[in-house]
Motif scaffolding. Sequence first.
Motif, PDB file in Angstrom:
ATOM      1  N   LEU A  58      43.393  28.953  44.634  1.00 43.19           N
ATOM      2  CA  LEU A  58      42.351  29.947  44.410  1.00 43.19           C
ATOM      3  C   LEU A  58      41.983  30.026  42.939  1.00 43.19           C
ATOM      4  CD1 LEU A  58      43.788  32.860  46.588  1.00 43.19           C
ATOM      5  CD2 LEU A  58      41.972  31.264  47.228  1.00 43.19           C
ATOM      6  N   LYS A  59      40.767  30.488  42.683  1.00 41.61           N
ATOM      7  CA  LYS A  59      40.361  30.809  41.320  1.00 41.61           C
ATOM      8  C   LYS A  59      39.769  32.213  41.326  1.00 41.61           C
ATOM      9  CE  LYS A  59      35.827  28.513  41.824  1.00 41.61           C
ATOM     10  NZ  LYS A  59      34.924  27.492  41.276  1.00 41.61           N
ATOM     11  N   ALA A  60      39.882  32.887  40.209  1.00 42.24           N
ATOM     12  CA  ALA A  60      39.384  34.258  40.092  1.00 42.24           C
ATOM     13  C   ALA A  60      38.465  34.367  38.883  1.00 42.24           C
ATOM     14  CB  ALA A  60      40.539  35.247  39.967  1.00 42.24           C
ATOM     15  N   PHE A  61      37.493  35.247  38.986  1.00 39.65           N
ATOM     16  CA  PHE A  61      36.632  35.598  37.849  1.00 39.65           C
ATOM     17  C   PHE A  61      36.790  37.095  37.622  1.00 39.65           C
ATOM     18  CE2 PHE A  61      33.036  36.577  35.280  1.00 39.65           C
ATOM     19  CZ  PHE A  61      32.695  35.390  34.624  1.00 39.65           C
ATOM     20  N   ILE A  62      37.092  37.479  36.372  1.00 35.46           N
ATOM     21  CA  ILE A  62      37.426  38.863  36.045  1.00 35.46           C
ATOM     22  C   ILE A  62      36.490  39.412  34.977  1.00 35.46           C
ATOM     23  CG2 ILE A  62      39.167  40.305  34.893  1.00 35.46           C
ATOM     24  CD1 ILE A  62      41.305  38.723  36.335  1.00 35.46           C
ATOM     25  N   VAL A  63      36.039  40.625  35.216  1.00 34.05           N
ATOM     26  CA  VAL A  63      35.328  41.393  34.193  1.00 34.05           C
ATOM     27  C   VAL A  63      36.284  42.467  33.703  1.00 34.05           C
ATOM     28  CG1 VAL A  63      33.358  42.880  33.690  1.00 34.05           C
ATOM     29  CG2 VAL A  63      33.107  40.967  35.292  1.00 34.05           C
ATOM     30  N   LEU A  64      36.521  42.502  32.385  1.00 28.22           N
ATOM     31  CA  LEU A  64      37.495  43.431  31.820  1.00 28.22           C
ATOM     32  C   LEU A  64      36.862  44.770  31.469  1.00 28.22           C
ATOM     33  CD1 LEU A  64      39.307  40.887  29.497  1.00 28.22           C
ATOM     34  CD2 LEU A  64      40.252  41.908  31.579  1.00 28.22           C
ATOM     35  N   GLN A  65      37.676  45.808  31.485  1.00 29.45           N
ATOM     36  CA  GLN A  65      37.230  47.129  31.058  1.00 29.45           C
ATOM     37  C   GLN A  65      36.837  47.088  29.577  1.00 29.45           C
ATOM     38  OE1 GLN A  65      36.932  49.719  32.989  1.00 29.45           O
ATOM     39  NE2 GLN A  65      38.406  49.550  34.669  1.00 29.45           N
ATOM     40  N   GLU A  66      35.708  47.707  29.231  1.00 29.20           N
ATOM     41  CA  GLU A  66      35.257  47.696  27.831  1.00 29.20           C
ATOM     42  C   GLU A  66      36.181  48.499  26.934  1.00 29.20           C
ATOM     43  OE1 GLU A  66      31.272  49.011  27.595  1.00 29.20           O
ATOM     44  OE2 GLU A  66      30.440  47.334  28.750  1.00 29.20           O
ATOM     45  N   SER A  67      36.840  49.507  27.485  1.00 25.18           N
ATOM     46  CA  SER A  67      37.634  50.418  26.653  1.00 25.18           C
ATOM     47  C   SER A  67      39.061  49.919  26.406  1.00 25.18           C
ATOM     48  CB  SER A  67      37.701  51.794  27.307  1.00 25.18           C
ATOM     49  OG  SER A  67      38.267  51.688  28.613  1.00 25.18           O
ATOM     50  N   ILE A  68      39.455  48.809  27.014  1.00 21.25           N
ATOM     51  CA  ILE A  68      40.827  48.299  26.878  1.00 21.25           C
ATOM     52  C   ILE A  68      40.964  47.562  25.550  1.00 21.25           C
ATOM     53  CG2 ILE A  68      42.579  46.777  27.853  1.00 21.25           C
ATOM     54  CD1 ILE A  68      42.098  49.282  29.453  1.00 21.25           C
ATOM     55  N   ASN A  69      42.004  47.883  24.794  1.00 15.62           N
ATOM     56  CA  ASN A  69      42.213  47.259  23.482  1.00 15.62           C
ATOM     57  C   ASN A  69      43.281  46.166  23.498  1.00 15.62           C
ATOM     58  OD1 ASN A  69      40.311  48.929  22.146  1.00 15.62           O
ATOM     59  ND2 ASN A  69      41.830  50.595  22.088  1.00 15.62           N
ATOM     60  N   GLU A  70      44.063  46.092  24.572  1.00 17.12           N
ATOM     61  CA  GLU A  70      45.131  45.087  24.634  1.00 17.12           C
ATOM     62  C   GLU A  70      44.557  43.696  24.897  1.00 17.12           C
ATOM     63  OE1 GLU A  70      47.262  45.141  28.621  1.00 17.12           O
ATOM     64  OE2 GLU A  70      46.219  47.077  28.632  1.00 17.12           O
ATOM     65  N   THR A  71      45.369  42.669  24.639  1.00 13.60           N
ATOM     66  CA  THR A  71      44.981  41.301  24.940  1.00 13.60           C
ATOM     67  C   THR A  71      45.338  40.983  26.384  1.00 13.60           C
ATOM     68  OG1 THR A  71      45.299  40.579  22.660  1.00 13.60           O
ATOM     69  CG2 THR A  71      45.368  38.885  24.376  1.00 13.60           C
ATOM     70  N   VAL A  72      44.384  40.478  27.123  1.00 16.56           N
ATOM     71  CA  VAL A  72      44.587  40.124  28.525  1.00 16.56           C
ATOM     72  C   VAL A  72      44.344  38.630  28.679  1.00 16.56           C
ATOM     73  CG1 VAL A  72      43.842  40.546  30.897  1.00 16.56           C
ATOM     74  CG2 VAL A  72      43.825  42.413  29.230  1.00 16.56           C
ATOM     75  N   THR A  73      45.305  37.943  29.247  1.00 18.67           N
ATOM     76  CA  THR A  73      45.194  36.497  29.409  1.00 18.67           C
ATOM     77  C   THR A  73      45.389  36.112  30.869  1.00 18.67           C
ATOM     78  OG1 THR A  73      47.543  36.082  29.069  1.00 18.67           O
ATOM     79  CG2 THR A  73      46.146  36.152  27.103  1.00 18.67           C
ATOM     80  N   GLU A  74      45.055  34.878  31.151  1.00 13.90           N
ATOM     81  CA  GLU A  74      45.268  34.337  32.495  1.00 13.90           C
ATOM     82  C   GLU A  74      46.720  34.502  32.917  1.00 13.90           C
ATOM     83  OE1 GLU A  74      43.599  30.348  34.396  1.00 13.90           O
ATOM     84  OE2 GLU A  74      45.261  29.923  33.018  1.00 13.90           O
ATOM     85  N   GLN A  75      47.641  34.138  32.022  1.00 13.86           N
ATOM     86  CA  GLN A  75      49.054  34.195  32.363  1.00 13.86           C
ATOM     87  C   GLN A  75      49.532  35.631  32.596  1.00 13.86           C
ATOM     88  OE1 GLN A  75      51.674  32.316  29.545  1.00 13.86           O
ATOM     89  NE2 GLN A  75      53.472  32.538  30.846  1.00 13.86           N
ATOM     90  N   SER A  76      49.066  36.554  31.775  1.00 14.59           N
ATOM     91  CA  SER A  76      49.517  37.936  31.942  1.00 14.59           C
ATOM     92  C   SER A  76      49.034  38.530  33.257  1.00 14.59           C
ATOM     93  CB  SER A  76      49.051  38.795  30.764  1.00 14.59           C
ATOM     94  OG  SER A  76      47.642  38.993  30.789  1.00 14.59           O
ATOM     95  N   VAL A  77      47.831  38.158  33.677  1.00 14.51           N
ATOM     96  CA  VAL A  77      47.319  38.645  34.962  1.00 14.51           C
ATOM     97  C   VAL A  77      48.096  38.021  36.112  1.00 14.51           C
ATOM     98  CG1 VAL A  77      45.307  38.727  36.479  1.00 14.51           C
ATOM     99  CG2 VAL A  77      45.024  39.117  34.028  1.00 14.51           C
ATOM    100  N   GLN A  78      48.384  36.730  36.020  1.00 12.04           N
ATOM    101  CA  GLN A  78      49.154  36.062  37.069  1.00 12.04           C
ATOM    102  C   GLN A  78      50.547  36.676  37.208  1.00 12.04           C
ATOM    103  OE1 GLN A  78      48.741  32.150  35.416  1.00 12.04           O
ATOM    104  NE2 GLN A  78      47.142  31.540  36.875  1.00 12.04           N
ATOM    105  N   THR A  79      51.169  36.981  36.079  1.00  7.74           N
ATOM    106  CA  THR A  79      52.488  37.610  36.110  1.00  7.74           C
ATOM    107  C   THR A  79      52.419  38.972  36.759  1.00  7.74           C
ATOM    108  OG1 THR A  79      53.171  36.413  34.114  1.00  7.74           O
ATOM    109  CG2 THR A  79      54.427  38.384  34.690  1.00  7.74           C
ATOM    110  N   TRP A  80      51.382  39.736  36.434  1.00  6.46           N
ATOM    111  CA  TRP A  80      51.192  41.066  37.027  1.00  6.46           C
ATOM    112  C   TRP A  80      51.000  40.955  38.531  1.00  6.46           C
ATOM    113  CZ3 TRP A  80      47.157  43.553  39.597  1.00  6.46           C
ATOM    114  CH2 TRP A  80      47.244  44.956  39.664  1.00  6.46           C
ATOM    115  N   LEU A  81      50.233  39.984  38.988  1.00  4.78           N
ATOM    116  CA  LEU A  81      49.996  39.809  40.417  1.00  4.78           C
ATOM    117  C   LEU A  81      51.261  39.419  41.170  1.00  4.78           C
ATOM    118  CD1 LEU A  81      46.594  37.883  40.476  1.00  4.78           C
ATOM    119  CD2 LEU A  81      46.998  40.211  41.310  1.00  4.78           C
ATOM    120  N   SER A  82      52.178  38.688  40.506  1.00  5.09           N
ATOM    121  CA  SER A  82      53.359  38.174  41.188  1.00  5.09           C
ATOM    122  C   SER A  82      54.282  39.279  41.692  1.00  5.09           C
ATOM    123  CB  SER A  82      54.143  37.239  40.259  1.00  5.09           C
ATOM    124  OG  SER A  82      54.723  37.952  39.178  1.00  5.09           O
TER     125      SER A  82
END
Length: 422
Positions: free
Chosen positions: A357-381
């Motif tokens: 699968l592949k995903a396309f993500i739109v991030l919240q404008e107010s978020i200041n943290e760095t969000v990466t492909e790996q961090s999202v995958q880890t969160w999903l796991s």
Amino acid sequence: MTDSLQQHLVVTVIGDIIADELARMRPTESEHWKRRQWHEDDTLVAKHKSTKDSGEDEVPVDSLERLALAGRVVQFFHMGDSGVEDYLLRRNSLAEWAEVVLKSRQVHTQNLTVTTSGSTGQPKACEHSWSTLVEEVREFVRIFENDYELSPARIVALVPSHHIYGFLFTILLPHLVDAPVLRGFKAYSHVRNGGLRAGDVVVGYPELLTQLSSEMPPLPPGVLFLSSAGPCPASTVHQLYAIGAARAVEIYGSSETAGMGYRSKPENNYRLLSRWRKNTENQQQLIDKKTKVNYEIPDNTRWHTEDEFQITGRVDEAVSIRGINVFPAHIAKCLRQHPAVADATVRPMRADEGCGLKAFIVLQESINETVTEQSVQTWLSDNLCAAEIPERISFGEQLPINSMGKAQDWSIDNSPTGKPLD
């Protein structure tokens, strides 16, 4: 050949159940457990007793994990009222667990309970009559021998044995025809590197067969390929025939029903197995001739005769990833629960992009943290199985749409970690 399973086949199923449960409980170790080959001497040991010198046949588990593993085995082999199920907690090796399972099957029932992947919520338990499963595999043996003039001599298993399709064709089929089985990397290597021989039955799933079909050398005569867990691309089936497959058979069914129908060419209709008849009052249902129970067909269906049909699309919009049905809409919903995600969409990769699968993500404008492909995958796991986690994640300011404002495909971001939030 008796209908009572041999111990070594029971060990294989127990091992795959343990691997699946450990992968669920320890997502960061998922690939390790899925690749492991299980043997009768493999032993569950208490984590606090595990040392660096522990052998490869020792599997460290804590008390809660052991309870969960035993629970899965009890459920699969329908042992709950056998009176011997508690002995699993007093035994350690897979050979000993298999002995308990076989004893349960002698004194209680031989029925089995498989589970769905649970991609839209809790996994669903699906009980199957042992006699019904045996008769289905015997029917396929008759089809192979009478219609295709092929006799299974060896099973090359590329699927786990605790799913209904894997159990039917990598456990029950070799049991009934007394055929040896190749599993794991050895099986994969034989398929890819020219190790197949006449009489081999290769049991795979669409994505893997698609990959292997372009890598395999010409085949010897008499090799049969089986595919299930989703539609196999016509180009894959044609390629298998081009390199010499005797037959490439797609089996249609579900965890709830086992096999419903089959075909050997993608342009053909599926033919119903003898167990079933069409419900004339609801063409999205089949009736079990013996039990008279109605079962929903999981896909939109177009009937051509009383026993021939076509599949025109999933009702539930599932897709098969590595032989497991997953639901992109459900995964996108999970992604939207991430605190940094405003919106998301998920779809299968194109054939030129990979298998997954592949995903396309739109991030919240107010978020200041760095969000990466790996961090999202880890969160999903933490909440999804390995097949549900997108292989690649792209980031952008809005979801991809065409000039008519409708959702459209997108190219995978080539950066190794995805696009961080600015």
